[in-house]
Write a protein that holds these residues in place. Structure first.
Motif, PDB file in Angstrom:
ATOM      1  N   GLY A 100      47.154 151.188 -48.209  1.00 32.82           N
ATOM      2  CA  GLY A 100      45.914 151.535 -48.898  1.00 32.82           C
ATOM      3  C   GLY A 100      45.832 150.759 -50.199  1.00 32.82           C
ATOM      4  O   GLY A 100      46.732 150.017 -50.556  1.00 32.82           O
ATOM      5  N   SER A 101      44.768 150.940 -50.917  1.00 35.04           N
ATOM      6  CA  SER A 101      44.579 150.206 -52.151  1.00 35.04           C
ATOM      7  C   SER A 101      43.741 151.028 -53.104  1.00 35.04           C
ATOM      8  O   SER A 101      42.695 151.549 -52.734  1.00 35.04           O
ATOM      9  CB  SER A 101      43.871 148.884 -51.844  1.00 35.04           C
ATOM     10  N   VAL A 102      44.201 151.105 -54.357  1.00 36.44           N
ATOM     11  CA  VAL A 102      43.420 151.798 -55.374  1.00 36.44           C
ATOM     12  C   VAL A 102      42.069 151.104 -55.519  1.00 36.44           C
ATOM     13  O   VAL A 102      41.018 151.750 -55.527  1.00 36.44           O
ATOM     14  CB  VAL A 102      44.185 151.834 -56.715  1.00 36.44           C
ATOM     15  N   ALA A 103      42.084 149.772 -55.628  1.00 30.09           N
ATOM     16  CA  ALA A 103      40.825 149.030 -55.806  1.00 30.09           C
ATOM     17  C   ALA A 103      39.877 149.272 -54.634  1.00 30.09           C
ATOM     18  O   ALA A 103      38.679 149.497 -54.834  1.00 30.09           O
ATOM     19  CB  ALA A 103      41.107 147.542 -55.959  1.00 30.09           C
ATOM     20  N   GLN A 104      40.400 149.247 -53.415  1.00 32.42           N
ATOM     21  CA  GLN A 104      39.558 149.464 -52.240  1.00 32.42           C
ATOM     22  C   GLN A 104      38.950 150.856 -52.261  1.00 32.42           C
ATOM     23  O   GLN A 104      37.769 151.037 -51.985  1.00 32.42           O
ATOM     24  CB  GLN A 104      40.377 149.268 -50.965  1.00 32.42           C
ATOM     25  N   ARG A 105      39.731 151.850 -52.613  1.00 26.14           N
ATOM     26  CA  ARG A 105      39.226 153.217 -52.653  1.00 26.14           C
ATOM     27  C   ARG A 105      38.216 153.409 -53.769  1.00 26.14           C
ATOM     28  O   ARG A 105      37.263 154.166 -53.623  1.00 26.14           O
ATOM     29  CB  ARG A 105      40.396 154.184 -52.752  1.00 26.14           C
ATOM     30  N   VAL A 106      38.409 152.710 -54.895  1.00 29.47           N
ATOM     31  CA  VAL A 106      37.415 152.760 -55.970  1.00 29.47           C
ATOM     32  C   VAL A 106      36.119 152.104 -55.493  1.00 29.47           C
ATOM     33  O   VAL A 106      35.030 152.643 -55.672  1.00 29.47           O
ATOM     34  CB  VAL A 106      37.941 152.094 -57.263  1.00 29.47           C
ATOM     35  N   LEU A 107      36.244 150.936 -54.842  1.00 26.74           N
ATOM     36  CA  LEU A 107      35.061 150.242 -54.320  1.00 26.74           C
ATOM     37  C   LEU A 107      34.264 151.127 -53.367  1.00 26.74           C
ATOM     38  O   LEU A 107      33.038 151.199 -53.445  1.00 26.74           O
ATOM     39  CB  LEU A 107      35.469 148.970 -53.573  1.00 26.74           C
ATOM     40  N   LEU A 108      34.959 151.808 -52.476  1.00 22.05           N
ATOM     41  CA  LEU A 108      34.286 152.618 -51.461  1.00 22.05           C
ATOM     42  C   LEU A 108      33.811 153.968 -51.990  1.00 22.05           C
ATOM     43  O   LEU A 108      32.840 154.526 -51.485  1.00 22.05           O
ATOM     44  CB  LEU A 108      35.215 152.825 -50.263  1.00 22.05           C
ATOM     45  N   GLY A 109      34.478 154.502 -53.019  1.00 19.82           N
ATOM     46  CA  GLY A 109      34.159 155.835 -53.488  1.00 19.82           C
ATOM     47  C   GLY A 109      33.257 155.906 -54.707  1.00 19.82           C
ATOM     48  O   GLY A 109      32.769 156.979 -55.050  1.00 19.82           O
ATOM     49  N   ALA A 110      33.021 154.781 -55.347  1.00 16.92           N
ATOM     50  CA  ALA A 110      32.245 154.786 -56.588  1.00 16.92           C
ATOM     51  C   ALA A 110      30.769 155.025 -56.331  1.00 16.92           C
ATOM     52  O   ALA A 110      30.204 154.520 -55.360  1.00 16.92           O
ATOM     53  CB  ALA A 110      32.432 153.468 -57.337  1.00 16.92           C
ATOM     54  N   GLY A 111      30.167 155.773 -57.232  1.00 19.09           N
ATOM     55  CA  GLY A 111      28.728 156.008 -57.176  1.00 19.09           C
ATOM     56  C   GLY A 111      27.951 155.026 -58.033  1.00 19.09           C
ATOM     57  O   GLY A 111      26.733 155.144 -58.158  1.00 19.09           O
ATOM     58  N   VAL A 112      28.668 154.066 -58.630  1.00 17.70           N
ATOM     59  CA  VAL A 112      28.051 153.034 -59.464  1.00 17.70           C
ATOM     60  C   VAL A 112      28.578 151.679 -59.001  1.00 17.70           C
ATOM     61  O   VAL A 112      29.570 151.611 -58.273  1.00 17.70           O
ATOM     62  CB  VAL A 112      28.370 153.250 -60.969  1.00 17.70           C
ATOM     63  N   PRO A 113      27.953 150.580 -59.427  1.00 17.80           N
ATOM     64  CA  PRO A 113      28.464 149.266 -59.051  1.00 17.80           C
ATOM     65  C   PRO A 113      29.907 149.064 -59.518  1.00 17.80           C
ATOM     66  O   PRO A 113      30.311 149.579 -60.564  1.00 17.80           O
ATOM     67  CB  PRO A 113      27.530 148.290 -59.760  1.00 17.80           C
ATOM     68  N   VAL A 114      30.667 148.325 -58.713  1.00 18.04           N
ATOM     69  CA  VAL A 114      32.056 147.981 -59.050  1.00 18.04           C
ATOM     70  C   VAL A 114      32.152 146.465 -59.106  1.00 18.04           C
ATOM     71  O   VAL A 114      31.763 145.766 -58.170  1.00 18.04           O
ATOM     72  CB  VAL A 114      33.039 148.542 -58.013  1.00 18.04           C
ATOM     73  N   LEU A 115      32.650 145.975 -60.232  1.00 14.76           N
ATOM     74  CA  LEU A 115      32.903 144.549 -60.403  1.00 14.76           C
ATOM     75  C   LEU A 115      34.377 144.323 -60.112  1.00 14.76           C
ATOM     76  O   LEU A 115      35.237 144.769 -60.867  1.00 14.76           O
ATOM     77  CB  LEU A 115      32.541 144.111 -61.826  1.00 14.76           C
ATOM     78  N   ALA A 116      34.681 143.700 -58.981  1.00 15.90           N
ATOM     79  CA  ALA A 116      36.056 143.437 -58.577  1.00 15.90           C
ATOM     80  C   ALA A 116      36.384 141.996 -58.919  1.00 15.90           C
ATOM     81  O   ALA A 116      35.691 141.080 -58.478  1.00 15.90           O
ATOM     82  CB  ALA A 116      36.208 143.683 -57.079  1.00 15.90           C
ATOM     83  N   VAL A 117      37.448 141.797 -59.725  1.00 16.96           N
ATOM     84  CA  VAL A 117      37.769 140.464 -60.235  1.00 16.96           C
ATOM     85  C   VAL A 117      39.198 140.091 -59.894  1.00 16.96           C
ATOM     86  O   VAL A 117      40.045 140.941 -59.663  1.00 16.96           O
ATOM     87  CB  VAL A 117      37.552 140.389 -61.766  1.00 16.96           C
ATOM     88  N   LYS A 118      39.440 138.788 -59.870  1.00 14.37           N
ATOM     89  CA  LYS A 118      40.784 138.260 -59.649  1.00 14.37           C
ATOM     90  C   LYS A 118      41.187 137.456 -60.878  1.00 14.37           C
ATOM     91  O   LYS A 118      40.335 136.903 -61.565  1.00 14.37           O
ATOM     92  CB  LYS A 118      40.789 137.332 -58.430  1.00 14.37           C
ATOM     93  N   PRO A 119      42.492 137.383 -61.124  1.00 14.83           N
ATOM     94  CA  PRO A 119      42.957 136.552 -62.254  1.00 14.83           C
ATOM     95  C   PRO A 119      42.654 135.090 -62.017  1.00 14.83           C
ATOM     96  O   PRO A 119      42.513 134.652 -60.907  1.00 14.83           O
ATOM     97  CB  PRO A 119      44.459 136.789 -62.282  1.00 14.83           C
TER      98      PRO A 119
END
Length: 134
Positions: free
Chosen positions: A115-134
């Motif tokens: 699993g992934s914290v980022a993935q779960r945040v992306l799927l569970g958020a009620g607002v836009p999620v900005l997912a970034v890489k270094p």
């Protein structure tokens, strides 16, 4: 008289290159929106050493970086049974208008099993999620 920003950018922070990427992009996003920042560094607290939980020196450095940005900010370090839920709960409680999270590269097996914290945040958020890489 100072005014409180109407918007909040929530940054899911970890003391590594992924957290630094989230921090840098979160500051840019907060400036663009004239928003305040809430940085959340959550841990489950079930391990002796959680490398993703910032120690006091790392929190002081984070606070200094946020202070240097000139933006209103707050740092939270919740201990919760589920890190993704802690991030989502903070976003809801603070009325976040966007969540910024750093993405890690994972193997196909890692994606399936861990699993992934980022993935779960992306799927569970009620607002836009900005997912970034270094």
């Amino acid at each position: 008289m100072t005014t409180t920003p109407d918007e909040t950018v929530l940054i899911a922070f970890t003391p590594d290159e992924f957290g630094q990427a989230a921090l840098a992009h979160g500051i840019v996003e907060a400036r663009r929106r004239s928003a305040r920042i809430v940085a959340v560094n959550a841990t489950r607290g079930d391990a002796l050493i959680d490398e993703r939980h910032a120690d006091d020196a790392e929190v002081a450095h984070l606070d200094a970086e946020l202070a240097a940005s000139g933006l209103e900010h707050e740092i939270r370090r919740p201990v919760a049974p589920d890190v993704a839920e802690a991030v989502l709960d903070a976003a809801e409680a603070d009325g976040a208008t966007v969540i910024v999270v750093g993405l890690r590269k994972r193997s196909p097996v890692g994606k399936l099993v861990l699993g992934s914290v980022a993935q779960r945040v992306l799927l569970g958020a009620g607002v836009p999620v900005l997912a970034v890489k270094p």
